[in-house]
Design a protein around this motif. Structure first.
Motif, PDB file in Angstrom:
ATOM      1  N   ARG A  89      -1.860   6.054   3.515  1.00  0.00           N
ATOM      2  CA  ARG A  89      -2.699   6.729   2.527  1.00  0.00           C
ATOM      3  C   ARG A  89      -1.941   6.914   1.205  1.00  0.00           C
ATOM      4  N   GLY A  90      -0.659   7.271   1.320  1.00  0.00           N
ATOM      5  CA  GLY A  90       0.147   7.444   0.110  1.00  0.00           C
ATOM      6  C   GLY A  90       0.219   6.145  -0.682  1.00  0.00           C
ATOM      7  N   THR A  91       0.379   5.025   0.040  1.00  0.00           N
ATOM      8  CA  THR A  91       0.427   3.725  -0.622  1.00  0.00           C
ATOM      9  C   THR A  91      -0.898   3.432  -1.316  1.00  0.00           C
ATOM     10  N   ALA A  92      -1.999   3.739  -0.622  1.00  0.00           N
ATOM     11  CA  ALA A  92      -3.317   3.447  -1.185  1.00  0.00           C
ATOM     12  C   ALA A  92      -3.571   4.256  -2.448  1.00  0.00           C
ATOM     13  N   LEU A  93      -2.989   5.447  -2.539  1.00  0.00           N
ATOM     14  CA  LEU A  93      -3.135   6.241  -3.758  1.00  0.00           C
ATOM     15  C   LEU A  93      -2.133   5.803  -4.823  1.00  0.00           C
ATOM     16  N   GLY A  94      -0.917   5.538  -4.388  1.00  0.00           N
ATOM     17  CA  GLY A  94       0.164   5.307  -5.340  1.00  0.00           C
ATOM     18  C   GLY A  94       0.040   4.003  -6.103  1.00  0.00           C
TER      19      GLY A  94
END
Lengths: 503, 341, 208
Positions: free
Chosen positions: A255-260
């Motif tokens: 999820r962090g990757t998808a936001l970042g």
């Protein structure tokens, strides 16, 4: 697009024993400088980049990739272990990570950060290789009104870092916004709140505020508390990540990757906003929301992944548009020009072999970083066993060094001390310091984009919801505010009903 | 006295040396101790010791890059080490305030340019360029007026017509308030007989940020340094409408502003100054050294790599240019309402 | 949570019992009011350039000044009333607790690992400087100020060494000679690594 073949070509150029050695040196130097408290990735890259110019282009790029990711990762290590972040994007990791370190789970925090960085860095680099053109189209659809809507979304995440008292959280936030007002107003060229000090005309550097609030503020707090010896819990167990840690980490990584990555790719997105959004999302989605604030591993895994994905995302506008969107990116751009690479829309299509070498180097740097850092986790954790008087003396020396090195002025040191004293007062009054950094970053951006939108529309407010993208973002913001209380009401109704039935 | 991040001050003998760890060997000789006129057999005695160049901006920007390029080329030419240090802030006004304290020391140089001329006015700087010794103008970069792909403007005439009809309806994106791009927008307004302060100029804190707004198509036009936007012009993402140079620019299919009937020429130039009160012979020798540097193949290569234009001008000629430039920029900024008249 | 959070003696933790005046919060409230007034005064001096947009450069400062003043008044009122010892919902204390001790209380080792007890680290010898916390804060502050004053006059190594020794003493270092030696080695390594290795021109002796 023939990206895959180009990428293979890039690997062909990058993988040689000599180049791998340069990658290792780059990763080591990047980590070593980045790990110093108060010296963040931007300064790390600025300090180390000139070293790579002495090499031939391919070796230079591969060493650079190592420094870039190494500096990013090294910065998180000190945030987590010592609560002394060197940049704004790792304050969120410090929130939960430092709690974990204090309770003997530093190794797990560092490991989830390292693996999360690797996962995020790899996925984001794949994104950079293959979807850069689409990301560019998305990025270009963001004008000032869309950015303002994104800032509204980001402000709604503040609730997640406000803490238990809304009043005290708001105090922190508004203090940050006030500090953000200092300096020349971009839209009008007018000086605001500079109190006649010329060094304040460019505003207060975010890094100085972060280092002051955290490192200096914390040092004074510990001193004033009268505690002579710091007590830490020794690392429990020998494993970096237990099975339950891993189970709780992998979704936040993704999820962090998808936001970042996408937000990092926006020309005015930056690396901080995705870390705020990620922390907020993890806190809401977690099965253990009560652990947040006491060392929840999701709160390290998500923001760390977001931070590193954004670091790769920043390269999208840099390579594809020639737009440097962060201080770090501006230094990198100057570096590229040294090798005769002119980033811009023609870069990918001109099939510049060096670009693909750089991208291949990023993959290699990422792997190298994981290989280097997982074994080092055990050594880093021992930092906590240094007697506190040496530890804090070292932190003070590096924090002042980093501040002095940014602008070369003792005025900056005085600002650092003042912010440190403020950080102490905030802690003494139980006001959380993280919202102050959030306000400092979001306040000026929101003001700037709002006023820019209204200037373009000649004062017509409807410009703020003039496109589907604006409306979609504003809906997300409203949902973020309205849904959690509704859900809580629904849940308590349900609980009441079931209790009634049992009773 | 402040010191810089990221200087690569080094002696040329050591320039190529590498340690195994990839560290450069930089013989950091104490630069304070050897100020007595011992070094160099040059007639006028410049430099008398090691040369220090202040880049009055943070690392990475235009003045920093220029200073470091000079460091490389001049360092090879002189029999002395050249060190660069940064004192960033407020368009160079923080730097110049510190620089003037070196009065009489000709080994201390500072990079400056048109942006500093404007910043001194808008920031109401107590220290001005009257308190330094101008040496030479070195390079320049011209500005280009562009329209995003979706803009109604096909030519500069379309844009001028729209500005004449309704000045506020033409939103123009560019760099910082009071900077060279806003000055150009103000000069355009003056030329068409409009109030420069009424131009709908949308400032940004840097060229990159302005470029993002231009590419988003939310503004009708933009102004940028040519090098910052050349790629986008070549890729067809923006249309070049006019350039601010006296002659058309190679590779850019747009007339000059003068050809379009607006009598404007404007360059974002950079030059070099020394402190006040230096020996006239040393001033002459320093200018000669810069002239020699500009002639060198190395420097010409730097210009070609960076896309900088050679605008060398020294001595009286430069001093006169600087006076006129200060006068012109001050007048525009007053008209823009950014400087009290 | 005053005792549990180890609030500094130096700031006056007169909050036992939950009804005394919360001094740090009161001080912060006063600071907010001062900031609000300074910001308002500054905003009133900002001249909007002619032809500026609909929202001028003074609009946000005015708004923020207003919020500062309101928050200052509210926080002041709350602090005079004093605060309860425990937050209403301890589980929801959130990131507000940046206090180190708070984390120790809630050492949450994962379920499949044993909960470890905190152990003290550092030397058993008594510190050289046996003074009240307020004095130790003063020593720390003096070290920082001395560093800023010395760095451009006496050079980086001297300034950083003074800072190192001052901070170490403030934090209870037991042996002066050892601290000075460790500090000297550290600052020399930094100086040479950064000036020679990285080209960061730190001031050498004499401050240039």
């Amino acid at each position: 697009m023939d990206g895959f073949a180009d990428l293979i070509g890039g690997f062909g150029a990058a993988v040689s024993p000599e180049n791998l050695l340069w990658a290792l040196i780059g990763v080591t130097l990047g980590t070593a400088v980045g790990v110093l408290p108060g010296i963040g990735p931007a300064l790390t890259v600025a300090l180390l980049l000139p070293l790579t110019f002495k090499l031939e282009a391919t070796s230079s790029l591969i060493m650079f990739a190592g420094i870039y990711y190494g500096g990013m990762y090294g910065g998180s290590t000190t945030s987590i272990l010592l609560n002394t972040p060197g940049e704004s994007a790792s304050i969120i990791s410090a929130l939960e990570g430092n709690k974990m370190a204090r309770s003997g789970r530093g190794a797990a925090a560092l490991a989830t950060a390292a693996i999360g960085s690797f996962v995020a860095g790899t996925i984001a680099t794949i994104g950079l290789s293959f979807v850069a053109p689409f990301m560019v189209d998305l990025a270009l659809s963001f004008g000032p009104p869309e950015y303002f809507a994104l800032m509204v979304v980001a402000f709604t995440t503040v609730a997640a870092v406000l803490g238990s008292s809304v009043l005290r959280g708001l105090v922190g936030l508004v203090i940050g916004v006030t500090i953000g007002l200092i300096g020349i107003d971009v839209q009008s060229g007018q000086a605001r709140l500079t109190l006649g000090v010329p060094q304040l005309l460019d505003g207060v550097d975010v890094v100085i505020v972060v280092v002051g609030l955290f490192a200096v503020g914390e040092a004074i707090t510990v001193l004033a508390s009268g505690e002579r010896r710091s007590t830490v819990t020794p690392a429990a167990g020998s494993r970096w990540l237990s099975r339950s840690d891993f189970r709780r980490s992998w979704r936040p990584w993704l999820r962090g990757t998808a936001l970042g990555f996408p937000i990092g790719a926006l020309p005015a997105g930056g690396a901080e906003i995705p870390t705020f959004l990620s922390y907020s999302a993890e806190k809401r989605l977690s099965k253990h929301p009560e652990e947040f604030g006491h060392g929840a591993i999701e709160g390290v895994a998500g923001p760390e992944a977001a931070n590193n994905a954004a670091a790769a995302g920043v390269l999208v506008p840099l390579l594809a548009l020639g737009l440097p969107t962060s201080a770090t990116a501006a230094v990198i751009l100057a570096g590229f020009q040294n090798y005769g690479i002119q980033p811009g829309p023609l870069l990918f299509s001109s099939n510049n072999a060096l670009v693909w070498t750089l991208i291949a180097s990023l993959y290699i740097g990422n792997v190298m970083l994981l290989v280097l850092n997982l074994p080092l986790v055990g050594i880093w954790v021992r930092l906590l066993q240094i007697p506190p008087y040496y530890l804090y003396a070292g932190i003070a020396v590096f924090a002042t060094l980093g501040t002095y090195a940014i602008g070369g002025s003792t005025v900056d040191l005085m600002v650092l001390y003042a912010v440190g004293a403020l950080g102490f007062l905030l802690r003494a009054a139980d006001v959380p310091v993280a919202p102050a950094v959030v306000g400092l970053i979001l306040g000026p951006l929101a003001e700037e984009q709002l006023r820019r939108s209204l200037a373009i529309s000649q004062g017509d407010v409807s410009v703020l919801w003039s496109t589907p993208l604006c409306i979609a973002l504003l809906v997300v913001a409203v949902a973020a505010i309205v849904l959690p209380p509704l859900a809580r009401i629904a849940a308590s109704n349900k609980a009441t009903r079931s209790r009634d039935r049992v009773g | 006295m402040a010191h810089n991040p990221v200087s690569t001050g080094r002696r040329r003998s050591a320039a190529a040396a590498l340690l195994a760890a990839g560290l450069t060997v930089t013989a950091c000789a104490p630069s304070s101790g050897d100020d007595e006129n011992s070094a160099s057999g040059e007639a006028a005695g410049w430099p008398s010791g090691d040369v220090r160049i202040m880049a009055p901006a943070d690392p990475g920007g235009g003045w920093d890059q220029t200073s470091r390029a000079i460091q490389d080329v001049l360092g090879n030419q002189l029999d002395a080490s050249v060190e660069v240090y940064n004192v960033g802030g407020a368009g160079g006004t923080v730097g110049i305030a510190q620089f003037v304290q070196n009065e009489g020391d000709a080994d201390e140089l500072m990079t400056m340019g048109s942006i500093m001329v404007g910043a001194i006015e808008t920031n109401n700087s107590p220290v001005t360029l009257d308190e330094v010794t101008p040496l030479a103008r070195l390079i320049g970069e011209y500005e280009v007026i562009v329209a995003p792909e979706n803009s109604p403007f096909q030519t500069i005439d379309d844009m001028v017509a729209a500005m004449e009809a309704d000045l506020g309806s033409v939103a123009i994106a560019g760099g910082s308030a009071g900077g060279i791009e806003q000055i150009l927008a103000g000069l355009m307004a003056q030329e068409i007989g409009a109030d420069p302060a009424a131009v709908n100029y949308i400032p940004h804190s840097g060229g990159g940020e302005a470029l993002a707004t231009i590419l988003s198509g939310r503004v009708q036009a933009g102004i940028s340094g040519i090098n910052e936007i050349r790629e986008q012009i070549e890729a067809g993402q923006v249309r070049a409408l006019a350039v601010s140079s006296p002659e058309p620019i190679e590779g850019i299919d747009a007339p000059t502003l003068t050809e379009a009937g607006l009598d404007i020429e404007l360059a974002n130039w950079r030059g070099m100054v020394a402190p006040a009160g230096i020996d006239p012979e040393q001033e002459q020798a320093a200018e000669d050294a810069l002239a020699e540097m500009v002639e060198s193949e190395e420097w010409q290569q730097v210009l070609a790599d960076r896309g900088w234009e050679d605008q060398f001008q020294a001595g009286e000629e430069f001093e006169q240019f600087l006076d006129e430039e200060q006068e012109r920029i001050r007048a525009v900024l007053e008209d823009l309402g950014l400087v009290g008249s | 949570m005053s005792t549990a959070s180890g609030l500094p003696d130096a700031v006056g933790s007169r909050r036992h019992g939950g009804s005394r005046v919360d001094v740090p919060s009161l001080a912060l409230a006063v600071l907010l009011l001062v900031m609000g007034v300074v910001l308002a005064v500054d905003a009133s001096g900002i001249e909007a350039p002619r032809g500026g947009g609909s929202v001028g450069p003074a609009a946000f400062p005015w708004a923020v000044a207003g919020v500062l003043l309101v928050l200052g008044v509210v926080l002041g009122a709350v602090s005079l009333r004093g605060r309860p010892d425990q937050p209403a919902d301890p589980a929801d204390a959130g990131v507000q607790e940046l206090w180190p001790e708070a984390a120790r209380r809630s050492a949450d080792a994962p379920d499949d690992e044993p909960v470890a007890e905190p152990v003290p680290v550092g030397e058993e010898r008594p510190p050289l400087l046996r003074v009240r916390p307020a004095v130790r804060v003063a020593v720390f502050a003096a070290g920082l100020i001395a560093h800023a004053l010395l760095v451009n006059t006496a050079g980086y190594v001297v300034a950083a060494l003074v800072l190192f020794v001052a901070v170490a003493l403030a934090f209870g270092a037991p042996r002066l000679v050892r601290v000075v030696l460790v500090g000297l080695v550290l600052t020399l390594v930094i100086f040479y690594a950064f000036t020679v290795g990285l080209g960061l021109a730190l001031p050498d002796l004499g401050g240039r």
